[in-house]
Design a protein around this motif. Structure first.
Motif, short mmCIF file in Angstrom:
data_model
loop_
_atom_site.label_atom_id
_atom_site.label_comp_id
_atom_site.label_asym_id
_atom_site.label_seq_id
_atom_site.Cartn_x
_atom_site.Cartn_y
_atom_site.Cartn_z
N UNK A 72 -29.41 -34.20 -4.30
CA UNK A 72 -29.78 -33.53 -3.07
C UNK A 72 -31.11 -32.79 -3.22
N UNK A 73 -31.61 -32.29 -2.10
CA UNK A 73 -32.74 -31.37 -2.09
C UNK A 73 -32.18 -30.03 -1.66
N UNK A 74 -32.49 -29.00 -2.43
CA UNK A 74 -31.94 -27.68 -2.14
C UNK A 74 -33.07 -26.67 -1.92
N UNK A 86 -30.79 -31.66 2.11
CA UNK A 86 -30.65 -33.10 2.32
C UNK A 86 -29.77 -33.63 1.19
N UNK A 87 -28.70 -34.34 1.53
CA UNK A 87 -27.75 -34.82 0.52
C UNK A 87 -27.69 -36.35 0.51
N UNK A 106 -34.96 -41.62 -1.96
CA UNK A 106 -34.20 -42.85 -1.80
C UNK A 106 -32.75 -42.44 -1.62
N UNK A 107 -32.15 -42.88 -0.52
CA UNK A 107 -30.76 -42.55 -0.23
C UNK A 107 -29.83 -43.45 -1.04
N UNK A 108 -28.57 -43.08 -1.09
CA UNK A 108 -27.58 -43.83 -1.86
C UNK A 108 -27.46 -45.27 -1.42
#
Length: 124
Positions: A72-74, A86-87, A106-108
């Protein structure tokens, strides 16, 4: 036989509708982008963290970190807490290039996004 073809058509149509209306990933990315844009719009100072994991900036007298952390972005305020922004990420890179912040993710599911945000540094 005709009934089975209608069911097949309906299921294919529903999957397309589901992709367009119920897939939250693009919406999450846009909401995240708006949040980042407002966060770095007017700052006192900004710098890149080691290993390009994030940026640290001062805004309204308080220090903030926005960084890649696991999947994620924390965001952290005064190096405390842990606010997920953003997870569901496979990878993330945050760079400070002159007075711009570049974020690549890049998303999962393999989808990639990249955006540059203008940084306005002001003296307060």
């Amino acid at each position: 036989m005709l009934f089975s073809q209608l069911i097949l058509f309906y299921s294919m149509w529903f999957k397309q509708i589901e992709k367009q209306f119920f897939h939250a990933e693009p919406i999450e990315w846009e909401m995240f982008s708006l949040d980042i844009e407002s966060s770095v719009s007017t700052v006192t100072t900004i710098g890149e963290q080691v290993n390009q994991t994030g940026v640290r900036f001062v805004k309204n007298g308080e220090e903030f970190d926005i960084e890649c952390y696991q999947s994620l972005i924390r965001k952290q305020k005064n190096r405390l807490g842990h606010e997920p922004m953003l997870t569901g990420l496979n990878s993330c890179k945050i760079q400070l290039i002159e007075n711009q912040v570049l974020i690549k993710v890049e998303f999962e599911n393999g989808r990639k996004e990249e955006r540059t945000y203008e940084v306005s540094v002001s003296s307060q």
